[in-house]
Scaffold this motif. Structure first.
Motif, short mmCIF file in Angstrom:
data_model
loop_
_atom_site.label_atom_id
_atom_site.label_comp_id
_atom_site.label_asym_id
_atom_site.label_seq_id
_atom_site.Cartn_x
_atom_site.Cartn_y
_atom_site.Cartn_z
N ARG A 36 0.82 -1.22 0.00
CA ARG A 36 0.00 0.00 0.00
C ARG A 36 0.86 1.27 0.00
O ARG A 36 0.35 2.36 0.23
CB ARG A 36 -0.92 0.00 1.22
CG ARG A 36 -2.02 -1.04 1.17
CD ARG A 36 -3.14 -0.56 0.29
NE ARG A 36 -4.26 -1.49 0.29
CZ ARG A 36 -5.46 -1.19 -0.14
NH1 ARG A 36 -5.70 0.03 -0.60
NH2 ARG A 36 -6.44 -2.08 -0.15
N ARG A 37 2.14 1.10 -0.22
CA ARG A 37 3.09 2.21 -0.31
C ARG A 37 3.15 3.04 0.96
O ARG A 37 3.33 4.26 0.91
CB ARG A 37 2.75 3.09 -1.51
CG ARG A 37 2.88 2.34 -2.84
CD ARG A 37 2.68 3.26 -4.03
NE ARG A 37 2.85 2.52 -5.28
CZ ARG A 37 2.73 3.08 -6.49
NH1 ARG A 37 2.46 4.37 -6.59
NH2 ARG A 37 2.89 2.34 -7.57
N CYS A 38 3.00 2.39 2.08
CA CYS A 38 3.23 3.06 3.36
C CYS A 38 4.74 3.20 3.57
O CYS A 38 5.52 2.44 3.01
CB CYS A 38 2.59 2.28 4.52
SG CYS A 38 0.80 2.09 4.36
N ASP A 39 5.12 4.16 4.37
CA ASP A 39 6.54 4.47 4.55
C ASP A 39 7.22 3.44 5.45
O ASP A 39 6.92 3.35 6.64
CB ASP A 39 6.67 5.86 5.17
CG ASP A 39 8.11 6.37 5.17
OD1 ASP A 39 9.00 5.63 4.71
OD2 ASP A 39 8.33 7.50 5.65
#
Length: 572
Positions: free
Chosen positions: A339-342
Motif C-alpha cells: 500500500r506504499r506506506c513508509d
C-alpha cells in the motif's frame, strides 16, 4: 472466563463432590437425596464454586429450583466473582436466568472485573439473552423501535407490566400506577399536544452502558461484544441505542478493540455504522495502528481500503511499520509495502522500522523489510545503522543478513565507531570476521547496497567445506611455522586486507605470539568466497612477497598430492 466445570475438587468431601457432580449433570433426584441428608448446599470447590453455580451454567432448572428451595445462596460468587446469574448469562441459559431472578437473584450483580450480566451475554454473543435482559429485567425504556411499535396499540408499556407485576422489581404497584398515568398523558398527546422527542442514545447511567472497572479496561457491553467479534450482540446493543462511540478507560472505541483482536467482520460491521476510521485513543493509536501492532494484516488491509491513514503516528512517533517490526509481524509489513506506506519512517530517537526489528532480534521482520525495499543503511539520531545495533546486541544472524543485503559497512556513529570497531571492542570474533568477509566480497564484486534481494544466495559465516578441508592445514602451517610476522602482514595487504581489518583482528590480544593466531584467522577470511583455485592465489601471493622458495615447495607438494589422487587441481 472458563467454560468447563472439571475442577479437581480436592477440598470437597466425597459426598460434596457427588453433590456438585449431580448438580452439574442435572441429576435432580441425587441432589434432592443429598439435600435430605442435610448436606451443606453452599459447599464450595477449590474455585469457590457452588452447586447452584454449576447448575445455572448448565441450565438445569429443576436442580436450580431444588437448591433454592433448600435455601442455597442465590448471589454467592466464585473466586472470580461469578454468581449463578452471571454464569447463566455467560452460557446463554435464559430459562435459568428467569428462574434465578424469580428466586430473588440480584440482577445488577458484578464479578470482580466489574462485568454484569449484560457484559457476560455480550461477550458470548447471546443476543436472545440480551433481549431478555433489556426487555424484562431492566427498569428502563428498551429504546427499541420495533418494541415501541409493538406497544403502540395500548400505549401501556408491556415490559412494565410483564416485568414489574411478576415481582421482579420493587414497588411494582407504584410503577403500574405510573404507567396508567403515562396512558393519560399519551391520550392528551393524541388530542393535539406535542410528543416528547425520544433520545437518540442511552444515558451513561443506563445499566446497559455500565462499564467494567477502570483497571479492567472500563469497557461497556458494546465494547466487549466488539472485542470478541460478536456481531449479532453488537447489532442488538446498537439497535437499543447503546452508545456506539463510547470509549474505554484508555480512550479506545469499539472499532479499536475489534481491530486489535483481528475480527475483520466486526471491523467491517462497525465501519458500516460510520465509526471514524482514524479515531485515536489516549496512546494516539488508531484502529489501523492497533491492527498492525497485533499482527492482523487482513484487518490493516481492510482499514486501508476504507482510507485509513497508512502513515499515521501514535505517541512516541510510532508508525504502523514500527509497531509491526517491534512485534515481529512480517505479514503486516508486506501489506504496508503493498500500500506504499513508509517503511523508512523515523520514530523515537530517529529509529526506522529496521532499527526496531534489529534491536528486538526479529530476523523475519528484518528479512521482510529488506525484501520490500527499505533503506537498510538508514541512520538514527546517533548516526547508527541497523548493523551497529545488531553488533552491539551480539545478534549474529541478523548481522549476517544485513551484510548479505549490502548494508554500508563504513558508517561511523557520533562517537566515530563503525560496526567493525564496535564488534572488535566487544570481542565478538564472529561478527568481526563476517564484516571483513563482506567488505572484501562487496569490493571484489562491485555491488551496490541493496543489489541482492534473494537473501539466501550468500553467507559470510562459514567457508566452503571442501576448501576448508584442503587448505586449513596449509594455512595453519604457513602462519604458525613458515612465515614471519612481517611476511604475513605483507601477504594480507597483497590480498586486499585493509588496515582497519588488521586492527580489528589484532584487538584480540593473547600474548606476544598472538600474531600467529591473527594470521591464521585472516587466512580463513581470505579463503571465504574464493571462486578461483585457492592454491594458485596462495602461490601468487607468496611469489609477490618474495617467498619464492616456499611457494615452490607448496606447489611441488600439492602437485604430487593431486597426482596421487588423480586430481586436476594442480599448480603448473
Amino acid at each position: 472466563m472458563e467454560e468447563d466445570f472439571d475442577d479437581e475438587e480436592e477440598i470437597l468431601l466425597p459426598v460434596e463432590r457427588e453433590f456438585h457432580e449431580a448438580a452439574r449433570t442435572g441429576d435432580v433426584e441425587m441432589v434432592n437425596s443429598l439435600i435430605k441428608q442435610k448436606i451443606n448446599v453452599n459447599c464450595m470447590d477449590e474455585r469457590d464454586r457452588t452447586a447452584l453455580q454449576l447448575a445455572a451454567g448448565q441450565g438445569h432448572i429443576d436442580v436450580i429450583n431444588a437448591l433454592m428451595d433448600a435455601d442455597a445462596n442465590v448471589d454467592l460468587g466464585d473466586k472470580y466473582g461469578m454468581n449463578p446469574l452471571l454464569w447463566a448469562a455467560w452460557f446463554g441459559k435464559d430459562d435459568a436466568m428467569k428462574t434465578l431472578v424469580m428466586g430473588g437473584a440480584n440482577r445488577q450483580a458484578e464479578n470482580k472485573q466489574g462485568l454484569t450480566i449484560v457484559h457476560c451475554a455480550a461477550a458470548r454473543g447471546h443476543r436472545g439473552i440480551l433481549e431478555y435482559i433489556v426487555r424484562e429485567l431492566l427498569d428502563e425504556d428498551p429504546m427499541d423501535s420495533d418494541y415501541e411499535e409493538e406497544e403502540e396499540d395500548t400505549g401501556i408499556s408491556l415490559s412494565a407490566v410483564s416485568g414489574k407485576v411478576t415481582g421482579l422489581f420493587s414497588a411494582a404497584a407504584g410503577n403500574v400506577m405510573g404507567n396508567l398515568s403515562q396512558l393519560g398523558n399519551m391520550a392528551m398527546g393524541k388530542a393535539g399536544e406535542t410528543k416528547e422527542e425520544k433520545p437518540t442514545k442511552r444515558s451513561e447511567k443506563s445499566f446497559v452502558e455500565k462499564k467494567s472497572k477502570p483497571e479492567e479496561g472500563g469497557k461497556s457491553p458494546l465494547h466487549i461484544a466488539a472485542e470478541n467479534g460478536r456481531i449479532p450482540a453488537l447489532e442488538y446493543l446498537i439497535k437499543v441505542k447503546c452508545n456506539k462511540f463510547a470509549r474505554t478507560a484508555d480512550g479506545s472505541t469499539a472499532l479499536h478493540l475489534a481491530a486489535a483482536s483481528g475480527h475483520i467482520h466486526m471491523v467491517s460491521t462497525l465501519l458500516s455504522y460510520e465509526l471514524e476510521v482514524d479515531i485515536r485513543n489516549e496512546s494516539g493509536k488508531t484502529p489501523f495502528l492497533m491492527a498492525a501492532e497485533n499482527g492482523h494484516a487482513n484487518v490493516a488491509e481492510l482499514l486501508l481500503s476504507f482510507k485509513a491513514d497508512g502513515n499515521v503516528r501514535a505517541n512516541k512517533n510510532m508508525s504502523a511499520a514500527h509497531l509491526a517490526a517491534k512485534n515481529n509481524h512480517p505479514s503486516v509489513i508486506k501489506v504496508l509495502a503493498g500500500r506504499r506506506c513508509d517503511l523508512n519512517a523515523k520514530g523515537m530517537h530517529g529509529n526506522t522500522p529496521i532499527h526496531v526489528a534489529t534491536t528486538m532480534g526479529h530476523i523475519e521482520s528484518v528479512k521482510t523489510l529488506i525484501s520490500q525495499g527499505c533503506k537498510i543503511s538508514a541512520m538514527n539520531d546517533k548516526r547508527r545503522t541497523a548493523l551497529h545495533e545488531a553488533t552491539e546486541n551480539g545478534m549474529v544472524d541478523i548481522a549476517e543478513l544485513l551484510l548479505v543485503a549490502g548494508i554500508n559497512l563504513h558508517v561511523q556513529d557520533k562517537t566515530g565507531k563503525t560496526a567493525l570497531s564496535m564488534a572488535a571492542r566487544a570481542d565478538n570474533i564472529t561478527i568481526v570476521d563476517m564484516i571483513i568477509k563482506a567488505d572484501r566480497y562487496w569490493l571484489k564484486h562491485k555491488r551496490r547496497p541493496g543489489d541482492i534481494r534473494n537473501l539466501d544466495v550468500l553467507q559470510f559465516r562459514k567457508e566452503q567445506p571442501e576448501i576448508r578441508e584442503q587448505m586449513r592445514p596449509i594455512c595453519y602451517k604457513l602462519t604458525h611455522k613458515q612465515l614471519t610476522k612481517e611476511e604475513s602482514t605483507r601477504l594480507f595487504y597483497f590480498w586486499g586486507f585493509k588496515p582497519e581489518h588488521m586492527a580489528a583482528i589484532e584487538m584480540q590480544y593473547t600474548g606476544k605470539q598472538s600474531w600467529k593466531a591473527h594470521g591464521y584467522r585472516m587466512m580463513l577470511i581470505w579463503l571465504h568466497g574464493l571462486e578461483d583455485n585457492p592454491l594458485k592465489e596462495l602461490y601468487e601471493g607468496l611469489i609477490n612477497i618474495d617467498c619464492k622458495k616456499l611457494a615452490e615447495q607448496i606447489r611441488a607438494k600439492e602437485n604430487k598430492r593431486a597426482e596421487a589422487n588423480d586430481s586436476n587441481c594442480n599448480l603448473s
